[in-house]
Design an enzyme around this catalytic site. Structure first.
Site, PDB file in Angstrom:
ATOM      1  CB  CYS A  84      97.349 -49.623 -12.318  1.00 36.83           C
ATOM      2  SG  CYS A  84      99.161 -50.013 -12.327  1.00 36.83           S
ATOM      3  CG  HIS A  85      94.446 -46.682 -11.122  1.00 35.28           C
ATOM      4  ND1 HIS A  85      96.358 -46.670 -11.603  1.00 35.28           N
ATOM      5  CD2 HIS A  85      94.082 -48.001  -9.681  1.00 35.28           C
ATOM      6  CE1 HIS A  85      96.250 -47.398  -9.641  1.00 35.28           C
ATOM      7  NE2 HIS A  85      95.098 -47.879  -9.330  1.00 35.28           N
ATOM      8  N   GLY A  86      93.420 -47.677 -15.556  1.00 36.80           N
ATOM      9  CA  GLY A  86      92.525 -47.817 -16.657  1.00 36.80           C
ATOM     10  C   GLY A  86      92.669 -46.572 -17.395  1.00 36.80           C
TER      11      GLY A  86
END
Lengths: 188, 427
Positions: A152-154
């Site tokens: 999702c956001h690394g």
């Protein structure tokens, strides 16, 4: 009427509060209690209900089928639990890190049960915004540290489930669990 | 600009009602005789378009709620039931889903219009802040509505957005549990989101009434940003001038809306939302609906959880403070040579952030998001600084002058007839 009250209060000059003051305070206090009695149920109903809480009973899991290098996902209380049978390399990597340099400093030893260092049991929920990091099942991207990667956001987690890179603030959580025998665990 | 009422009841029944409930007078003053600046361009028609979209969303939403079941085990199939079994169910759902997107297209144009022409400046601060409140309510409504079909994007979007609150220190986790009504997004979450999704549009409607009230109290801004000085010369009555112009713009807008509904109804959606929600599998690439993408990019640009959440919230809340951030006394960017360039850069930055929000959070995309996030907030700093030294171009002395200056030859006569045609144009 207003005029009369005015003169009487002034004329009498009572040393303490008047009856009217008392009534104001008492009414106000009763109002606050009443308001609280309404607000508490209105907010409390939002919390997990009895059925949801009851569904969170402990679960047992047999580790034997999980071969070295494999991982499985379990569900407990509607949340994903990762169980990974770590390889020697993964354990060594997790222990070679300087703990003080980590964002959420925690030694690998503190994240596993003594004598069962190869098994890592974690909440499969990214501490950033709750996605399920990939890296448990075979073939899923494991991120840069042989652990997990949140798409999702690394966020990158290492082979001890500790946050190493990305926006997540904390290591992957540890669910309450215990070994009931050498190869069996009970979660909850 | 709220002056004397020019309403005169003509029949006995009207006089009788006017003495008891002056509702016809209210409608007349607000939508017939209400004076609007004569130089408004088509960007001023989006308020009316938004009103139409709100009503359209409420009507189609009420219809959908008659056929939808907010229970996690059947929610997905009840949406398919609407699509396949209910008469015109597909139309209702496509109107509602695309309507949300069109609503946001219109509101973004409306907001940028306000930014360009300085519609937030005194005396319109409260009007502007009410607009920001409506925008926030719209975002909450749209987010909860997107959860209802209970597809993969619904589920994981809900997970990510509700988890934003867990960034708050101390109380964060408790708030999230209370939002969910459980230990993860589940049936209780779906139930309460449905309830709130039904409620919030009516709250929007309430704030819209305040927004319109504030507008009618202070009067509309206009492309020159010069206040109305002479009602007879500078304004025209709302009906027929604004009414017809708004209607024409609305029809054009409905053409675009219909194009999406009938020819590409899933263009603005995400294919993954046609997969039923699965709490065990996170889609490899989670993206919110397009209208949240710029804010999503800001969230991901900050490599810190609380910081990212605060930056994202701040990106919206900063708008409410704009009346006090912008230090220039000149409203319209038309007369602000430096600020105008920054405005267009800001538009490009917002579009760029939207593009980055749809990209994976890695490598160059993250760095680009960080640069654009800095520029986003930099715009507000720039508005403060530029106003201190910028030398604005000469403003027209009045709205009428600016219109007459733009016209040629005998157009002055046209201006006079426009005023004379409506004897009620007293304001």
């Amino acid at each position: 009427m207003a005029q009369t009250t005015h003169t009487t209060t002034h004329g009498a000059t009572p040393p303490e509060g008047t009856r009217r003051d008392f009534l104001m305070l008492a009414t106000g206090a009763a109002g606050v209690v009443g308001l609280g009695a309404v607000v508490v149920p209105l907010v409390s109903q939002l919390a997990p209900d009895a059925q949801t809480v009851a569904a969170g009973a402990p679960i047992d899991f047999d580790l034997t089928p999980v071969a070295e290098g494999q991982g499985v996902k379990l569900v407990w209380r509607g949340q994903i639990i990762f169980v990974r049978h770590r390889t020697k390399k993964e354990i060594d990597e997790a222990r070679a890190v300087n703990v003080a340099s980590l964002r959420d400093p925690q030694a690998d030893q503190a994240r596993v049960k003594q004598g069962h260092e190869q098994y890592l049991v974690l909440y499969g929920k990214c501490t950033h915004l709750g996605c399920i990091p990939s890296g448990t099942a075979a073939g899923e991207p494991k991120g840069e540290f042989d652990g997990w990667y949140c798409p999702c956001h690394g966020s990158h987690y290492d082979s001890s489930g500790r946050i190493r890179k990305g926006p997540a603030p904390l290591n992957l959580g540890l669910p309450p669990y215990a070994f009931t025998s050498d190869t069996k665990i009970r979660i909850g | 600009m709220s002056g004397h009422s020019s309403y005169t009841p003509r029949t006995g029944i009207e006089r009788w009602l006017d003495a008891r409930l002056p509702i016809i007078r209210l409608g007349h003053d607000a939508a017939v005789s209400y004076p609007v600046p004569r130089n408004l361009n088509y960007f001023w028609t989006f308020g009316g378009i938004l009103m139409f979209m709100l009503v359209a969303q409420i009507v189609t939403g009420i219809v959908l709620a008659m056929h939808y079941t907010p229970m996690s085990s059947v929610a997905f199939s009840s949406v398919e039931h609407i699509m396949r079994d209910v008469n015109y169910g597909w139309l209702m759902r496509y109107l509602h889903a695309n309507g949300a997107s069109m609503f946001f297209i219109a509101v973004y144009i409306h907001i940028f219009r306000g930014l360009y022409y300085g519609s937030y400046k005194a005396p319109r601060e409260v009007l502007w802040i009410l607009g920001v409140v409506i925008f926030l309510l719209m975002m909450a409504t749209a987010f909860m509505g997107y959860v209802l079909p209970w597809g993969q994007m619904s589920f994981w979007g809900a997970t990510v957005i509700t988890n934003l609150f867990s960034a708050l220190p101390l109380i964060g986790e408790t708030i999230v549990t209370f939002l969910w009504g459980g230990y993860s997004v589940d049936n209780p979450t779906l139930n309460r989101f449905f309830s709130l999704h039904y409620l919030l549009p009516f709250m929007i409607f309430g704030v819209v009434i305040l927004h319109v009230w504030a507008l009618h109290h202070v009067g509309q801004n206009n492309p020159t940003g010069v206040e109305v000085k002479n009602v007879a010369k500078d304004t025209v009555p709302f009906t027929p001038y604004a009414t017809i112009k708004d209607l024409f713009a609305m029809v054009c807008f409905i053409f675009v809306f219909s194009w999406f509904v009938f020819y590409m109804p899933n263009f603005m959606g995400h294919a993954d939302n046609y997969i039923p929600a699965n709490p065990a599998v996170t889609p490899l690439h989670i993206v919110p609906e397009w209208y949240f993408l710029p804010f999503y990019a800001i969230l991901r640009a900050v490599p810190d959880k609380l910081g990212g959440v605060l930056a994202m919230g701040g990106a919206i809340v900063v708008l409410a403070f704009l009346p006090w951030i912008d230090s220039s006394k000149v409203r319209s960017m038309t007369y602000r040579p430096i600020a105008r360039q920054f405005f267009w850069m800001f538009v490009v930055v917002c579009i760029g952030l939207g593009w980055l929000g749809a990209k994976p959070a890695e490598g160059g995309y993250v760095i680009a998001s960080q640069i654009l996030t800095t520029l986003y907030f930099g715009f507000f700093v720039a508005l403060f600084v530029i106003g201190l030294f910028e030398r604005p171009k000469a403003l027209p002395t009045s709205i009428a002058d600016s219109v007459l200056g733009a016209m040629k030859g005998g157009s002055g006569a046209r201006l006079a007839t426009a005023t004379a045609a409506e004897p009620n144009a007293k304001g």
